[in-house]
Scaffold this motif. Structure first.
Motif, mmCIF file in Angstrom:
data_model
loop_
_atom_site.group_PDB
_atom_site.id
_atom_site.type_symbol
_atom_site.label_atom_id
_atom_site.label_comp_id
_atom_site.label_asym_id
_atom_site.label_seq_id
_atom_site.Cartn_x
_atom_site.Cartn_y
_atom_site.Cartn_z
ATOM 1 N N MET A 69 0.845 -1.193 0.000
ATOM 2 C CA MET A 69 0.000 0.000 0.000
ATOM 3 C C MET A 69 0.881 1.243 0.000
ATOM 4 O O MET A 69 1.751 1.396 0.857
ATOM 5 C CB MET A 69 -0.918 0.012 1.226
ATOM 6 C CG MET A 69 -1.888 -1.154 1.263
ATOM 7 S SD MET A 69 -2.967 -1.117 2.710
ATOM 8 C CE MET A 69 -3.873 -2.647 2.477
ATOM 9 N N ALA A 70 0.646 2.108 -0.957
ATOM 10 C CA ALA A 70 1.495 3.276 -1.140
ATOM 11 C C ALA A 70 0.651 4.544 -1.122
ATOM 12 O O ALA A 70 -0.558 4.514 -1.343
ATOM 13 C CB ALA A 70 2.248 3.173 -2.459
ATOM 14 N N THR A 71 1.324 5.674 -0.874
ATOM 15 C CA THR A 71 0.691 6.983 -0.960
ATOM 16 C C THR A 71 1.271 7.728 -2.152
ATOM 17 O O THR A 71 2.492 7.834 -2.283
ATOM 18 C CB THR A 71 0.910 7.788 0.331
ATOM 19 O OG1 THR A 71 0.285 7.104 1.423
ATOM 20 C CG2 THR A 71 0.303 9.178 0.206
ATOM 21 N N HIS A 72 0.394 8.219 -3.021
ATOM 22 C CA HIS A 72 0.802 8.912 -4.234
ATOM 23 C C HIS A 72 0.425 10.388 -4.119
ATOM 24 O O HIS A 72 -0.712 10.718 -3.767
ATOM 25 C CB HIS A 72 0.099 8.323 -5.462
ATOM 26 C CG HIS A 72 0.254 6.844 -5.596
ATOM 27 N ND1 HIS A 72 1.258 6.268 -6.339
ATOM 28 C CD2 HIS A 72 -0.475 5.815 -5.080
ATOM 29 C CE1 HIS A 72 1.144 4.955 -6.291
ATOM 30 N NE2 HIS A 72 0.095 4.653 -5.516
ATOM 31 N N ARG A 73 1.369 11.272 -4.451
ATOM 32 C CA ARG A 73 1.081 12.713 -4.500
ATOM 33 C C ARG A 73 0.946 13.110 -5.953
ATOM 34 O O ARG A 73 1.924 13.068 -6.699
ATOM 35 C CB ARG A 73 2.207 13.505 -3.828
ATOM 36 C CG ARG A 73 1.946 15.017 -3.802
ATOM 37 C CD ARG A 73 0.742 15.307 -2.902
ATOM 38 N NE ARG A 73 0.496 16.718 -2.735
ATOM 39 C CZ ARG A 73 -0.302 17.436 -3.533
ATOM 40 N NH1 ARG A 73 -0.876 16.868 -4.586
ATOM 41 N NH2 ARG A 73 -0.538 18.699 -3.270
ATOM 42 N N PHE A 74 -0.271 13.451 -6.384
ATOM 43 C CA PHE A 74 -0.516 13.767 -7.794
ATOM 44 C C PHE A 74 -0.947 15.210 -7.948
ATOM 45 O O PHE A 74 -1.920 15.655 -7.326
ATOM 46 C CB PHE A 74 -1.607 12.847 -8.364
ATOM 47 C CG PHE A 74 -1.969 13.177 -9.781
ATOM 48 C CD1 PHE A 74 -1.117 12.845 -10.818
ATOM 49 C CD2 PHE A 74 -3.153 13.848 -10.073
ATOM 50 C CE1 PHE A 74 -1.437 13.166 -12.131
ATOM 51 C CE2 PHE A 74 -3.474 14.166 -11.378
ATOM 52 C CZ PHE A 74 -2.617 13.828 -12.407
ATOM 53 N N ARG A 75 -0.237 15.948 -8.813
ATOM 54 C CA ARG A 75 -0.590 17.339 -9.103
ATOM 55 C C ARG A 75 -1.157 17.410 -10.519
ATOM 56 O O ARG A 75 -0.430 17.242 -11.496
ATOM 57 C CB ARG A 75 0.635 18.251 -8.983
ATOM 58 C CG ARG A 75 1.164 18.332 -7.553
ATOM 59 C CD ARG A 75 2.173 19.446 -7.391
ATOM 60 N NE ARG A 75 2.661 19.540 -6.024
ATOM 61 C CZ ARG A 75 2.018 20.151 -5.040
ATOM 62 N NH1 ARG A 75 0.852 20.720 -5.286
ATOM 63 N NH2 ARG A 75 2.534 20.193 -3.819
ATOM 64 N N PRO A 76 -2.440 17.674 -10.652
ATOM 65 C CA PRO A 76 -3.060 17.668 -11.986
ATOM 66 C C PRO A 76 -2.651 18.870 -12.815
ATOM 67 O O PRO A 76 -2.353 19.948 -12.291
ATOM 68 C CB PRO A 76 -4.562 17.710 -11.668
ATOM 69 C CG PRO A 76 -4.639 18.335 -10.318
ATOM 70 C CD PRO A 76 -3.416 17.907 -9.573
#
Length: 302
Positions: A1-8
């Protein structure tokens, strides 16, 4: 299980099949940004130009048609100190004879005080000089791609979710959506700093957010969105007229009580007939939203 930081870098005004912006695994968490309609001028709009720009779509590995996507709302943090609403009350919530007396439409700016946990009109109208309701972040519009290759406007809602504007879609709630396409293709946006039931002025306090959500794929089938808080379970119906939305929500709750709590139709009717609560979501946009809600304390012994 990972945490993703996504900037659109682009946003959508429909919910449908599109190239995924990010692929994540079952159990992963996404932290991402959403914007309100006031942030569109300097941003790329991938499809259309109407309000409720959506961030996404997120492809969840392992989600297949017939599954359920569970989305836990971990955190909703306003990313600026102002929001906006319109007045007056919407045409859909007034008696026809009262419409002629409505004042003209005006846009109003609200100050968002994260430290105090309140919102306040920047230029209070007479009688509301001390009006400062609590900051209560919620997601107005989110969901998964619908079946049949459709792309549904973010102005409306259906079995896939969409613009439901239901106040319990807030931090701590888990929302469930029926999956109709591989990967589910999940979108989210339309953050409100505060809103009463119904979105009866056509907006909540619209602002930009940093949103954190966690995905789980459930190998079970549902027909309409569902949700769970610490205290309640609820089902969502989206339709117009309002009674049809209520019918969808009620039928879905009866199914849920049978599937997870072992109640047949007669037992479910006894329980629901005495303890069910109905909440009104959106009554401004093309499809109205009704939530059928039951407190968990009635289910603990089932």
């Amino acid at each position: 299980m990972a945490t993703h930081r996504f900037r659109p870098t682009r946003y959508f005004s429909v919910i449908g099949a599109a190239e995924p912006c990010l692929r994540v695994a079952d159990g992963d968490t996404v932290v991402t940004d959403t914007i309100d309609a006031s942030g569109l001028d300097a941003r790329e709009i991938a499809v259309g130009s109407r309000p409720n720009p959506m961030t996404g779509p997120f492809y969840i590995e392992g989600a297949e048609p017939g599954d359920t996507l569970a989305v836990h709302i971990d955190r909703l943090t306003p990313s600026r100190a102002t929001g906006w609403t319109y007045s007056p009350l919407a045409l859909t919530v007034l008696e026809p004879a009262a419409i002629k007396d409505r004042p003209s439409s005006e846009r109003h700016v609200w100050e968002i005080d994260g430290e105090a946990g309140t919102v306040r009109l920047r230029e209070p109208v007479r009688g509301l000089e001390d009006f400062s309701p609590p900051l209560q972040p919620m997601i107005g519009c989110f969901g998964v791609a619908p079946a049949g290759g459709q792309a549904l406007s973010t102005a409306t809602s259906a079995q896939n979710g969409g613009n439901m504007d239901y106040r319990l879609f807030a931090p701590g709630t888990t929302a469930w959506f029926p999956v109709s396409v591989p990967g589910a293709l999940f979108y989210l946006g339309d953050g409100h700093a505060c809103q009463g039931d119904g979105e009866i002025v056509g907006t909540g306090i619209e602002t930009s957010f940093e949103m954190e959500v966690t995905f789980r794929v459930l190998k079970r089938t549902i027909s309409w969105p569902r949700g769970e808080t610490a205290d309640d379970i609820f089902t969502i119906g989206n339709a117009r007229p309002l009674d049809q939305a209520l019918q969808h929500a009620t039928t879905e709750m009866s199914r849920w009580l049978g599937e997870d709590y072992g109640l047949d139709a007669r037992a479910a009717s006894h329980l629901m007939g005495q303890v069910v609560r109905y909440d009104v979501g959106n009554v401004f946009n093309p499809a109205f939203t009704v939530a059928c809600r039951i407190a968990k304390r009635w289910l603990t012994k089932l």
